[in-house]
Design a protein around this motif. Sequence first.
Motif, PDB file in Angstrom:
ATOM      1  N   SER A 403      -5.146 -10.074   5.124  1.00 19.34           N
ATOM      2  CA  SER A 403      -6.755 -10.397   5.957  1.00 19.34           C
ATOM      3  C   SER A 403      -7.735 -10.547   4.677  1.00 19.34           C
ATOM      4  O   SER A 403      -7.631 -10.110   3.624  1.00 19.34           O
ATOM      5  CB  SER A 403      -7.114  -9.817   6.796  1.00 19.34           C
ATOM      6  N   ASP A 404      -8.825 -11.351   4.953  1.00 17.93           N
ATOM      7  CA  ASP A 404     -10.352 -11.467   4.317  1.00 17.93           C
ATOM      8  C   ASP A 404     -10.918 -10.052   4.063  1.00 17.93           C
ATOM      9  O   ASP A 404     -11.687  -9.903   3.218  1.00 17.93           O
ATOM     10  CB  ASP A 404     -11.017 -12.128   5.028  1.00 17.93           C
ATOM     11  N   ALA A 405     -10.340  -9.029   4.813  1.00 17.78           N
ATOM     12  CA  ALA A 405     -10.792  -7.667   4.702  1.00 17.78           C
ATOM     13  C   ALA A 405     -10.068  -6.847   3.770  1.00 17.78           C
ATOM     14  O   ALA A 405     -10.115  -5.639   3.871  1.00 17.78           O
ATOM     15  CB  ALA A 405     -11.081  -7.036   6.293  1.00 17.78           C
ATOM     16  N   VAL A 406      -9.199  -7.421   3.074  1.00 21.16           N
ATOM     17  CA  VAL A 406      -8.299  -6.805   2.162  1.00 21.16           C
ATOM     18  C   VAL A 406      -8.235  -7.516   0.895  1.00 21.16           C
ATOM     19  O   VAL A 406      -8.075  -8.682   0.628  1.00 21.16           O
ATOM     20  CB  VAL A 406      -6.800  -6.682   2.542  1.00 21.16           C
ATOM     21  N   ALA A 407      -8.732  -6.859  -0.176  1.00 20.04           N
ATOM     22  CA  ALA A 407      -8.457  -7.442  -1.727  1.00 20.04           C
ATOM     23  C   ALA A 407      -7.201  -7.230  -2.302  1.00 20.04           C
ATOM     24  O   ALA A 407      -6.914  -6.218  -2.994  1.00 20.04           O
ATOM     25  CB  ALA A 407      -9.700  -6.732  -2.411  1.00 20.04           C
ATOM     26  N   GLY A 408      -6.367  -7.936  -1.683  1.00 23.67           N
ATOM     27  CA  GLY A 408      -4.971  -7.741  -2.339  1.00 23.67           C
ATOM     28  C   GLY A 408      -4.392  -9.094  -1.860  1.00 23.67           C
ATOM     29  O   GLY A 408      -4.685  -9.969  -1.464  1.00 23.67           O
ATOM     30  N   PRO A 409      -3.010  -8.891  -2.514  1.00 23.66           N
ATOM     31  CA  PRO A 409      -2.042 -10.201  -2.203  1.00 23.66           C
ATOM     32  C   PRO A 409      -1.776 -10.284  -0.770  1.00 23.66           C
ATOM     33  O   PRO A 409      -1.684  -9.279  -0.026  1.00 23.66           O
ATOM     34  CB  PRO A 409      -0.896  -9.949  -2.965  1.00 23.66           C
ATOM     35  N   PRO A 425      -3.277  -2.198  -1.411  1.00 17.46           N
ATOM     36  CA  PRO A 425      -4.279  -3.022  -0.483  1.00 17.46           C
ATOM     37  C   PRO A 425      -3.448  -3.446   0.713  1.00 17.46           C
ATOM     38  O   PRO A 425      -2.548  -4.026   0.595  1.00 17.46           O
ATOM     39  CB  PRO A 425      -4.984  -4.107  -1.271  1.00 17.46           C
ATOM     40  N   GLY A 426      -3.915  -3.123   1.892  1.00 17.18           N
ATOM     41  CA  GLY A 426      -3.352  -3.584   3.156  1.00 17.18           C
ATOM     42  C   GLY A 426      -2.432  -2.745   3.823  1.00 17.18           C
ATOM     43  O   GLY A 426      -2.082  -2.828   5.044  1.00 17.18           O
ATOM     44  N   TYR A 427      -2.182  -1.658   3.120  1.00 22.91           N
ATOM     45  CA  TYR A 427      -1.171  -0.573   3.832  1.00 22.91           C
ATOM     46  C   TYR A 427      -2.290   0.618   3.825  1.00 22.91           C
ATOM     47  O   TYR A 427      -3.197   1.095   3.404  1.00 22.91           O
ATOM     48  CB  TYR A 427      -0.284  -0.057   2.784  1.00 22.91           C
ATOM     49  N   ARG A 428      -1.817   1.184   5.235  1.00 23.65           N
ATOM     50  CA  ARG A 428      -2.385   2.761   5.325  1.00 23.65           C
ATOM     51  C   ARG A 428      -2.288   3.547   3.922  1.00 23.65           C
ATOM     52  O   ARG A 428      -1.268   3.652   3.560  1.00 23.65           O
ATOM     53  CB  ARG A 428      -1.856   3.525   6.614  1.00 23.65           C
ATOM     54  N   VAL A 429      -3.493   4.339   3.856  1.00 18.14           N
ATOM     55  CA  VAL A 429      -3.278   5.272   2.593  1.00 18.14           C
ATOM     56  C   VAL A 429      -2.261   6.351   2.702  1.00 18.14           C
ATOM     57  O   VAL A 429      -2.047   6.794   3.964  1.00 18.14           O
ATOM     58  CB  VAL A 429      -4.787   5.899   2.308  1.00 18.14           C
ATOM     59  N   PRO A 430      -1.361   6.479   1.679  1.00 18.96           N
ATOM     60  CA  PRO A 430      -0.603   7.640   1.848  1.00 18.96           C
ATOM     61  C   PRO A 430      -0.839   8.824   2.144  1.00 18.96           C
ATOM     62  O   PRO A 430      -2.014   9.255   1.662  1.00 18.96           O
ATOM     63  CB  PRO A 430       0.152   7.527   0.091  1.00 18.96           C
ATOM     64  N   HIS A 431      -0.150   9.674   2.875  1.00 24.61           N
ATOM     65  CA  HIS A 431      -0.505  10.999   3.463  1.00 24.61           C
ATOM     66  C   HIS A 431      -0.466  11.885   2.155  1.00 24.61           C
ATOM     67  O   HIS A 431       0.590  12.216   1.697  1.00 24.61           O
ATOM     68  CB  HIS A 431       0.302  11.418   4.509  1.00 24.61           C
TER      69      HIS A 431
END
Length: 546
Positions: A403-409, A425-431
Amino acid sequence: MDHLEVPVLIVGGGLTGLSAALFLRQQGVDCLLVERHRDTTFLTRASGINSRTMELLRNAGLEETVVGRSLQLIEGKRWRELGQPTDQIPWVVLRARNLADIKQAMIVEEPSLDMSDVSPTRSQWCGQDKLEPILRDEAVRRGADIRFHTQLESFTQHADHVEALITNRTTGEQTTVRAAYVIGADGVRSRIRQALDITSTGHGSLGKAMSVLFKADFDPVLQGRRFVISYIANPAAPGVLQTFDEDRWIFGFFCDAHRAGGDDFGPERCEQIVRTALDIPDVPLDIQLTQPWEMSHNVADAYRSGRVFLAGDAAHVHPPAGAFGANGGIQDGHNLAWKLAAVLKGWAGEELLDTYQQERHAVGAEIADQAWMRHTFRLNDDGELGAKLIDTKVVAVGHRYSSDAVAGPGYPTAIPRELTLKGEPGYRVPHLWFDKEGERVSSVDLAVDGFVLLTRQDGAAWATAAERAAATAGIPLTAHVLGTTLTDPEDSLTEATGLGSGGALLIRPDGFVAWRSDEAADDPQAALTEVLDRLLARPGRPATAQ
């Protein structure tokens, strides 16, 4: 007639609407919720709460409460090895010919409950009848205005607000509500979706069904065996048996399978069907409720129309297989809440709200397909469909946003085949477990009320720049330099993400990675200012991420 002005009007007081109210208040946004029924549901219905949803409830301070009211589950494998502990129930899906056959039935699915490698939480089995009051009470405690037995009569959109008319069904008193935005969480037959003429795409109706709530003592038949769900493959009366509580059960069946006996599905007929399906002619049954419903598979073609948003069943509906529905609705509410807060508080542009559609529609459509395939596979044992099923763990925490709220591919699908949480970018941060002033804290717990920037000591310039850029723009952001405000003795951030020397991760208020840099920058403040302006569609900046 009374008049009321509120930033957000929520229509629908099920799990989706109540969680949206909770998350809005968590972000400091006032809201009014109206629900036409008198109270929260007394049926268990949606019960499986996955670890991603539990993370959101954990960050709202509700993890302990939800766990305390949930059935205590164990892995199906351990259930067999340990010989069925009497105080715990396995979360398994069984295929049996009748009730007695459950003792030897084949376990066809075992969703993993051990999420310790990817989440600080674990999945829970908490019925909707228990979870809704938890959400309601906490939302009210935080200041939400929640009105049951109150219905939406009509609404009209204007350039800068929505005008709505609501009625108190007890007194007949009517109130006009002026809201900046409206969330339609009014269920499968959403009047809001219909009023907006939003079409849906999917397999449509999958059949008329009936749920029968009854009380019975099955111990003499089960001989101590317990379970959560059992698919009863009795040719004479197929259906699904589900635990409700210690001595009550729900049996669900498709009405078409019993149409030859007539169209009347009253208590006597339903009792006969339950007895036939479970092969229990002599076990006393106390039928307490029969409720018809329709199983369907549809996803709204638009989640937004002007100032009105669809969420939960109003936006996507699918078979209950996989327990994805309630989780999707709660996560819809959270995704929308932080974005509405950003716009209403002035630190994001209106275009940020378009990313709700970009992110949640893609996820909702693919999850709906996974639910439909699970349902069809369980009924028909279709090997081709079985090969397309994605592991429940991946569906729960591995979905990704383009999406436009993610700076990535951009990604070709919202749900990958494999679980890969590497700080992209676009993934939930790793735990990852960090130490914060002597307390153990997960990386998933850091970004709740605003953005978080994570970097190591060799990237400290990013932290200073982030705080300055955010302060200038009025964006809530906390920067953590590992080794100072947080400690990471195992250097788990580098191991998990491969973050380069001098790099940094920017995490959104929903725990998803918005941007990353694997190296230092000549002017980090300028770089971060540009990134934040672009991600948040701030005025004068392009809305599309590159």
